[in-house]
Design a protein around this motif. Structure first.
Motif, PDB file in Angstrom:
ATOM      1  N   ALA A   1       0.826  -1.206   0.000  1.00  0.00           N
ATOM      2  CA  ALA A   1       0.000   0.000   0.000  1.00  0.00           C
ATOM      3  C   ALA A   1       0.864   1.262   0.000  1.00  0.00           C
ATOM      4  N   VAL A   2       1.938   1.246   0.794  1.00  0.00           N
ATOM      5  CA  VAL A   2       2.825   2.408   0.857  1.00  0.00           C
ATOM      6  C   VAL A   2       3.501   2.629  -0.491  1.00  0.00           C
ATOM      7  N   LEU A   3       3.889   1.548  -1.158  1.00  0.00           N
ATOM      8  CA  LEU A   3       4.544   1.671  -2.457  1.00  0.00           C
ATOM      9  C   LEU A   3       3.593   2.245  -3.504  1.00  0.00           C
ATOM     10  N   VAL A   4       2.333   1.793  -3.491  1.00  0.00           N
ATOM     11  CA  VAL A   4       1.359   2.320  -4.457  1.00  0.00           C
ATOM     12  C   VAL A   4       1.080   3.791  -4.165  1.00  0.00           C
ATOM     13  N   GLU A   5       0.914   4.140  -2.880  1.00  0.00           N
ATOM     14  CA  GLU A   5       0.714   5.538  -2.502  1.00  0.00           C
ATOM     15  C   GLU A   5       1.889   6.392  -2.989  1.00  0.00           C
ATOM     16  N   SER A   6       3.101   5.889  -2.775  1.00  0.00           N
ATOM     17  CA  SER A   6       4.294   6.623  -3.214  1.00  0.00           C
ATOM     18  C   SER A   6       4.328   6.766  -4.722  1.00  0.00           C
ATOM     19  N   GLY A   7       3.934   5.701  -5.433  1.00  0.00           N
ATOM     20  CA  GLY A   7       3.903   5.760  -6.886  1.00  0.00           C
ATOM     21  C   GLY A   7       2.931   6.807  -7.402  1.00  0.00           C
ATOM     22  N   LEU A   8       1.774   6.927  -6.746  1.00  0.00           N
ATOM     23  CA  LEU A   8       0.782   7.930  -7.155  1.00  0.00           C
ATOM     24  C   LEU A   8       1.308   9.347  -6.910  1.00  0.00           C
ATOM     25  N   VAL A   9       1.972   9.534  -5.774  1.00  0.00           N
ATOM     26  CA  VAL A   9       2.537  10.858  -5.485  1.00  0.00           C
ATOM     27  C   VAL A   9       3.645  11.192  -6.472  1.00  0.00           C
ATOM     28  N   LEU A  10       4.500  10.227  -6.776  1.00  0.00           N
ATOM     29  CA  LEU A  10       5.567  10.472  -7.748  1.00  0.00           C
ATOM     30  C   LEU A  10       4.993  10.776  -9.131  1.00  0.00           C
ATOM     31  N   ALA A  11       3.846  10.147  -9.472  1.00  0.00           N
ATOM     32  CA  ALA A  11       3.186  10.468 -10.740  1.00  0.00           C
ATOM     33  C   ALA A  11       2.724  11.923 -10.748  1.00  0.00           C
ATOM     34  N   ALA A  12       2.201  12.395  -9.623  1.00  0.00           N
ATOM     35  CA  ALA A  12       1.787  13.801  -9.532  1.00  0.00           C
ATOM     36  C   ALA A  12       2.998  14.728  -9.656  1.00  0.00           C
ATOM     37  N   VAL A  13       4.118  14.339  -9.039  1.00  0.00           N
ATOM     38  CA  VAL A  13       5.342  15.149  -9.123  1.00  0.00           C
ATOM     39  C   VAL A  13       5.818  15.246 -10.571  1.00  0.00           C
ATOM     40  N   LEU A  14       5.829  14.116 -11.281  1.00  0.00           N
ATOM     41  CA  LEU A  14       6.273  14.119 -12.671  1.00  0.00           C
ATOM     42  C   LEU A  14       5.307  14.900 -13.558  1.00  0.00           C
ATOM     43  N   TRP A  15       4.011  14.854 -13.230  1.00  0.00           N
ATOM     44  CA  TRP A  15       3.002  15.623 -13.964  1.00  0.00           C
ATOM     45  C   TRP A  15       3.325  17.130 -13.878  1.00  0.00           C
ATOM     46  N   VAL A  16       3.559  17.587 -12.653  1.00  0.00           N
ATOM     47  CA  VAL A  16       3.888  19.004 -12.460  1.00  0.00           C
ATOM     48  C   VAL A  16       5.235  19.322 -13.098  1.00  0.00           C
ATOM     49  N   HIS A  17       6.195  18.425 -12.966  1.00  0.00           N
ATOM     50  CA  HIS A  17       7.522  18.636 -13.550  1.00  0.00           C
ATOM     51  C   HIS A  17       7.427  18.817 -15.068  1.00  0.00           C
ATOM     52  N   ALA A  18       6.595  17.980 -15.714  1.00  0.00           N
ATOM     53  CA  ALA A  18       6.420  18.086 -17.161  1.00  0.00           C
ATOM     54  C   ALA A  18       5.751  19.401 -17.547  1.00  0.00           C
ATOM     55  N   ALA A  19       4.859  19.900 -16.682  1.00  0.00           N
ATOM     56  CA  ALA A  19       4.153  21.150 -16.985  1.00  0.00           C
ATOM     57  C   ALA A  19       5.037  22.375 -16.752  1.00  0.00           C
ATOM     58  N   VAL A  20       5.895  22.309 -15.748  1.00  0.00           N
ATOM     59  CA  VAL A  20       6.717  23.465 -15.382  1.00  0.00           C
ATOM     60  C   VAL A  20       8.087  23.421 -16.068  1.00  0.00           C
ATOM     61  N   TRP A  21       8.793  22.320 -15.839  1.00  0.00           N
ATOM     62  CA  TRP A  21      10.096  22.025 -16.468  1.00  0.00           C
ATOM     63  C   TRP A  21      11.083  23.186 -16.316  1.00  0.00           C
ATOM     64  N   SER A 492      -9.027  10.690 -11.342  1.00  0.00           N
ATOM     65  CA  SER A 492      -8.692   9.264 -11.172  1.00  0.00           C
ATOM     66  C   SER A 492      -7.490   9.092 -10.246  1.00  0.00           C
ATOM     67  N   LEU A 493      -6.443   9.911 -10.449  1.00  0.00           N
ATOM     68  CA  LEU A 493      -5.246   9.789  -9.616  1.00  0.00           C
ATOM     69  C   LEU A 493      -5.573  10.092  -8.148  1.00  0.00           C
ATOM     70  N   VAL A 494      -6.358  11.141  -7.912  1.00  0.00           N
ATOM     71  CA  VAL A 494      -6.698  11.508  -6.528  1.00  0.00           C
ATOM     72  C   VAL A 494      -7.608  10.456  -5.899  1.00  0.00           C
ATOM     73  N   SER A 495      -8.505   9.859  -6.673  1.00  0.00           N
ATOM     74  CA  SER A 495      -9.378   8.805  -6.134  1.00  0.00           C
ATOM     75  C   SER A 495      -8.569   7.566  -5.762  1.00  0.00           C
ATOM     76  N   LEU A 496      -7.567   7.226  -6.569  1.00  0.00           N
ATOM     77  CA  LEU A 496      -6.685   6.110  -6.223  1.00  0.00           C
ATOM     78  C   LEU A 496      -5.867   6.437  -4.979  1.00  0.00           C
ATOM     79  N   LEU A 497      -5.430   7.694  -4.856  1.00  0.00           N
ATOM     80  CA  LEU A 497      -4.690   8.102  -3.657  1.00  0.00           C
ATOM     81  C   LEU A 497      -5.570   7.964  -2.419  1.00  0.00           C
ATOM     82  N   GLU A 498      -6.862   8.278  -2.551  1.00  0.00           N
ATOM     83  CA  GLU A 498      -7.797   8.109  -1.426  1.00  0.00           C
ATOM     84  C   GLU A 498      -7.871   6.648  -0.992  1.00  0.00           C
TER      85      GLU A 498
END
Length: 519
Positions: A1-21, A492-498
């Motif tokens: 569960a911790v690994l999946v939670e971490s994966g979702l957060v890292l996906a959000a980080v990469l999402w913002v990184h791609a938008a800001v860069w 979808s990402l936030v619902s999975l994080l929940e």
């Protein structure tokens, strides 16, 4: 569960990184990588009881999801304000991001320092991430901005030492980072603005939020220290509590607010609340909803028989309050967001004050509040404070308070950003409520490693999409510009994080949805 939670957060980080860069988004990636490793050190310390303070049980440390909220929020605010041409708020976003990164690094260094034997790999990774962040700050921030970041860090350290000692088992390390980091930033902003008051500059409602938050926190600290030396449950102590509350409110908080807004705070507030007929209708409607919420509390306590004092309210019963809060916020968001902003600040101050009355057993209502609210406790209320209802209010209000109004000249952001003020309504009021109701009643397929169900998560996503469609119908200011795929991915990402997080979802989910929609 911790690994999946971490994966979702890292996906959000990469999402913002791609938008800001830019250099700051690369720093955010580095901070996320080291926080991922440091999180496991905190989890080990919590299991072995070596975490210095007593943290909330039945949850992991939550370091990674909490560490990334302030940096990501600062980055997306910086980009939005840069696009709008607001240099001042763009620099404010940079300061928020840098502050969040430094607070995250501090907690990671703390975990590494008290872990025995010293974890070599985590030390190296934390050192590399810290070097990248400090190098970037040195070449990107002005001297005054660096001082501001260090001031917030200093306030955070002292607040953490005091509050985590006085309030054991109320927070996980991640929740403490979110709550105390936010309070530290607000306190520093209030001090900074108080020392540089320029008449006519600044929105009074922003000053009202800063003074209200700092005022109730200082009030709580004062009485917590005071009641270490005297019994708070006596009539004399209760009279002293009410008297000192009036003295601090009228003698400190009101003059402080007067200095900032340059007018009588009470007259300003009354004029603001009753300025238009729409506001009067909204206030009457909200009063009716508040009375309905109180009615639910009294009715559920009346149902509890004398033989079942340990009976707790069901999940469905607790979700009544989610429906009420959605019914409260949606009309405010559609018709008058400034009124909703101020009303949410007032409600937060009242909630925290009533929690002080309950916690200290202040007469005549302290014990009554204890008896009434004990029915609605859940597994997350393990400390001396009951915070879930305050977290619900914060989760709904933070997207409204943090919305960059100066970077949205027409009152709304383009594309998916138009839904940012609705982040709390979507993530908590609709998504979390539907997931809980359908998951607990009809869910059969559980997500691996959690008690949450696949059916609950899918229902939450579907319900939020329907809610977005209804917002488009009833709120003419929202124009999504065909950014439906982005909205679906964010929801979808936030619902999975929940489904996978063990942190306070009422607080965490709206912030992540706001970040993704702004990105």
């Amino acid at each position: 569960a911790v690994l999946v939670e971490s994966g979702l957060v890292l996906a959000a980080v990469l999402w913002v990184h791609a938008a800001v860069w830019d250099r700051f988004s690369w720093c955010a990636v580095a901070v996320a990588a080291q926080a991922f490793y440091a999180q496991f050190k905190w989890d080990r310390l919590l299991r072995l009881g070596g975490a210095v303070f007593q943290f909330r049980g039945a949850a992991n440390s939550g370091l990674l999801p909490a560490s990334m909220v302030m940096p990501l929020l600062g980055l997306v605010m910086k980009e939005r304000c840069r696009a709008a041409g607001s240099v001042y708020l763009e620099r404010s976003g940079v300061v928020v991001a840098a502050t969040g990164m430094l607070l995250a690094l501090f907690l990671s260094v703390l975990a590494v320092g008290i872990t025995k034997p010293v974890p070599t790999n985590t030390c190296i990774l934390t050192g590399i991430a810290g070097s990248v962040v400090i190098y970037t700050m040195k070449h990107s921030l002005t001297v005054s901005e660096v001082i501001e970041v260090l001031e917030v860090l200093l306030i955070f350290v002292y607040l953490s030492m005091i509050l985590l000692y006085l309030l054991p088992r109320c927070f996980t390390p991640g929740e403490a980072l979110l709550v105390l980091g936010g309070v530290s930033f607000v306190l520093n902003q209030l001090i900074k603005r108080s020392l540089n008051v320029i008449e006519g500059r600044g929105d009074p409602i922003d000053f009202f939020l800063l003074v209200a938050v700092v005022g109730v926190v200082l009030l709580g600290l004062f009485f917590t220290v005071l009641f270490l030396f005297m019994d708070s449950g006596t009539w004399i102590s209760s009279m002293f509590f009410h008297m000192m509350t009036a003295v601090l409110g009228l003698g400190v908080i009101m003059p402080w607010l007067y200095r900032l807004i340059q007018r009588n705070p009470l007259f300003w507030l009354l004029q603001f609340l009753f300025e238009t007929q729409t506001r009067l209708y909204l206030l009457v409607y909200w009063t009716f909803l508040a009375a309905s919420a109180c009615g639910v509390v009294f009715y559920q306590n009346a149902k509890r028989s004398s033989e079942s004092k340990k009976h707790q309210a069901s999940t469905i019963t607790r979700k009544y309050f989610h429906f009420i809060v959605v019914a409260t916020y949606v009309p405010g968001l559609i018709y008058d967001r400034q009124l909703l902003y101020v009303a949410a600040v007032l409600c937060l101050a009242v909630f925290i004050f009533l929690e002080y009355v309950r916690y200290f057993r202040i007469k005549p209502f302290g014990q009554t509040l204890r008896d009434l609210l004990s029915l609605f406790l859940d597994e997350r209320d393990t400390g001396p404070l009951i915070l879930t209802h305050i977290y619900l209010l914060l989760g709904m209000s933070l997207p409204v308070w943090l919305f960059p109004r100066s970077c949205a000249p027409k009152g709304t952001l383009p594309g998916a950003g138009a839904l940012v003020p609705y982040s709390g309504v979507l993530a908590v009021g609709v998504g979390d409520t539907m997931a809980s109701l359908f998951g607990s009643t009809m869910g059969e397929i559980k997500w691996p490693g959690t008690k949450k169900t696949f059916e609950g998560t899918m229902t939450a996503i579907f319900a939020q999409i329907i809610a977005v469609a209804l917002i488009l119908i009833f709120d003419s200011s929202v124009n999504l510009n065909s950014s439906y795929a982005c909205i679906l991915a964010s929801v979808s990402l936030v619902s999975l994080l929940e489904a996978y997080t063990t942190q306070i979802d009422n607080l965490l989910l709206p912030l992540y949805l706001q970040i993704l929609l702004m990105a």
